[in-house]
Design an enzyme around this catalytic site. Sequence first.
Site, PDB file in Angstrom:
ATOM      1  N   ARG A 137     -42.256   7.515 -33.236  1.00 31.65           N
ATOM      2  CA  ARG A 137     -43.114   7.906 -34.371  1.00 31.65           C
ATOM      3  C   ARG A 137     -43.387   6.704 -35.268  1.00 31.65           C
ATOM      4  O   ARG A 137     -44.529   6.487 -35.714  1.00 31.65           O
ATOM      5  CB  ARG A 137     -42.437   9.016 -35.185  1.00 31.65           C
ATOM      6  CG  ARG A 137     -42.362  10.329 -34.429  1.00 31.65           C
ATOM      7  CD  ARG A 137     -41.553  11.384 -35.183  1.00 31.65           C
ATOM      8  NE  ARG A 137     -41.156  12.444 -34.288  1.00 31.65           N
ATOM      9  CZ  ARG A 137     -41.916  13.500 -33.975  1.00 31.65           C
ATOM     10  NH1 ARG A 137     -43.105  13.631 -34.509  1.00 31.65           N
ATOM     11  NH2 ARG A 137     -41.480  14.404 -33.117  1.00 31.65           N
ATOM     12  N   LEU A 140     -32.775  13.950 -30.137  1.00 32.06           N
ATOM     13  CA  LEU A 140     -34.231  14.088 -30.192  1.00 32.06           C
ATOM     14  C   LEU A 140     -34.542  14.694 -31.554  1.00 32.06           C
ATOM     15  O   LEU A 140     -33.799  15.556 -32.029  1.00 32.06           O
ATOM     16  CB  LEU A 140     -34.745  15.028 -29.093  1.00 32.06           C
ATOM     17  CG  LEU A 140     -34.933  14.482 -27.673  1.00 32.06           C
ATOM     18  CD1 LEU A 140     -35.499  15.563 -26.771  1.00 32.06           C
ATOM     19  CD2 LEU A 140     -35.847  13.260 -27.651  1.00 32.06           C
ATOM     20  N   ASP A 141     -35.640  14.276 -32.159  1.00 32.08           N
ATOM     21  CA  ASP A 141     -36.012  14.838 -33.468  1.00 32.08           C
ATOM     22  C   ASP A 141     -36.238  16.340 -33.382  1.00 32.08           C
ATOM     23  O   ASP A 141     -36.634  16.856 -32.338  1.00 32.08           O
ATOM     24  CB  ASP A 141     -37.337  14.239 -33.964  1.00 32.08           C
ATOM     25  CG  ASP A 141     -37.252  12.758 -34.220  1.00 32.08           C
ATOM     26  OD1 ASP A 141     -36.129  12.253 -34.378  1.00 32.08           O
ATOM     27  OD2 ASP A 141     -38.319  12.125 -34.249  1.00 32.08           O
ATOM     28  N   TYR A 142     -36.113  16.962 -34.521  1.00 32.12           N
ATOM     29  CA  TYR A 142     -36.398  18.392 -34.698  1.00 32.12           C
ATOM     30  C   TYR A 142     -37.765  18.751 -34.089  1.00 32.12           C
ATOM     31  O   TYR A 142     -37.914  19.760 -33.419  1.00 32.12           O
ATOM     32  CB  TYR A 142     -36.395  18.654 -36.210  1.00 32.12           C
ATOM     33  CG  TYR A 142     -36.565  20.059 -36.658  1.00 32.12           C
ATOM     34  CD1 TYR A 142     -35.565  21.005 -36.434  1.00 32.12           C
ATOM     35  CD2 TYR A 142     -37.711  20.450 -37.359  1.00 32.12           C
ATOM     36  CE1 TYR A 142     -35.715  22.309 -36.892  1.00 32.12           C
ATOM     37  CE2 TYR A 142     -37.863  21.747 -37.810  1.00 32.12           C
ATOM     38  CZ  TYR A 142     -36.863  22.672 -37.576  1.00 32.12           C
ATOM     39  OH  TYR A 142     -37.007  23.952 -38.022  1.00 32.12           O
TER      40      TYR A 142
END
Length: 234
Positions: A189, A101-103
């Site tokens: 995103r 998962l992204d930051y």
Amino acid sequence: MRINKYIAQSGIASRRKADDLIINGNVKINGAVMKEPGYDVKETDKVEVNGRQVQGEQKPVYLLLNKPLGVITSAEDDRDRLTVLEFVKDVDARLFPVGRLDYNTTGALIMTNDGELTYRVTHPKHELDKTYRALVKGVLSKEKLAKLRNGVDIGGFVTSKAKVQIIKASKGSTLVEISIHEGKNRQVRKMFAAVGNPVQSLERISIGKIRLGHLKEGHYRKLSREEVEYLKNC
Ligand code: URA
């Protein structure tokens, strides 16, 4: 026990990946590089992978963490940022995140020491649906919704069909639920950016049938036996 099985049971990698590690010279037995995938590990052997000692068979542990904002999913960071491992410190097992998962993404992240399960769940052929709640800037027109649902070009890759549903539309932003089964880097995103509605916040609320529910950010729970069986058969 064969060295590849020994490494897989320690949670580091699937058996197939363990074979690669062995052949590529990343594995040492009692301080010496060992490139023989058929090697039988003895009880007294000290096994190292990339310079780190490996524990051998561990009791399998399966957790669901609600990853907070500003935390990275890799086990180590060269910029000293907080990693997801900080949140499972009290668990007596060497855990690894299943996928990424992204930051700046919060939500459902499975963590386990079962290398085979990690391999299975992250393999594209299993196509587990992952559902996200995205708060995006602006209004999503019918045309944009249709694009997101049917496939958008996110830079050299056209996404496959997605389920997209508006949860709430306010003046400046829209809350959307989106389910995808591909796992391209920053895919959600990029999908919203491609239709001109950049993501303001993103939360993963489920991985297949495994739901985040009311789990608080930074907290984890054990997966139930049914959930583990489901993942093993996905
Ligand atoms: N898609 C993204 O853009 N980010 C995530 O963290 C997961 C899916």
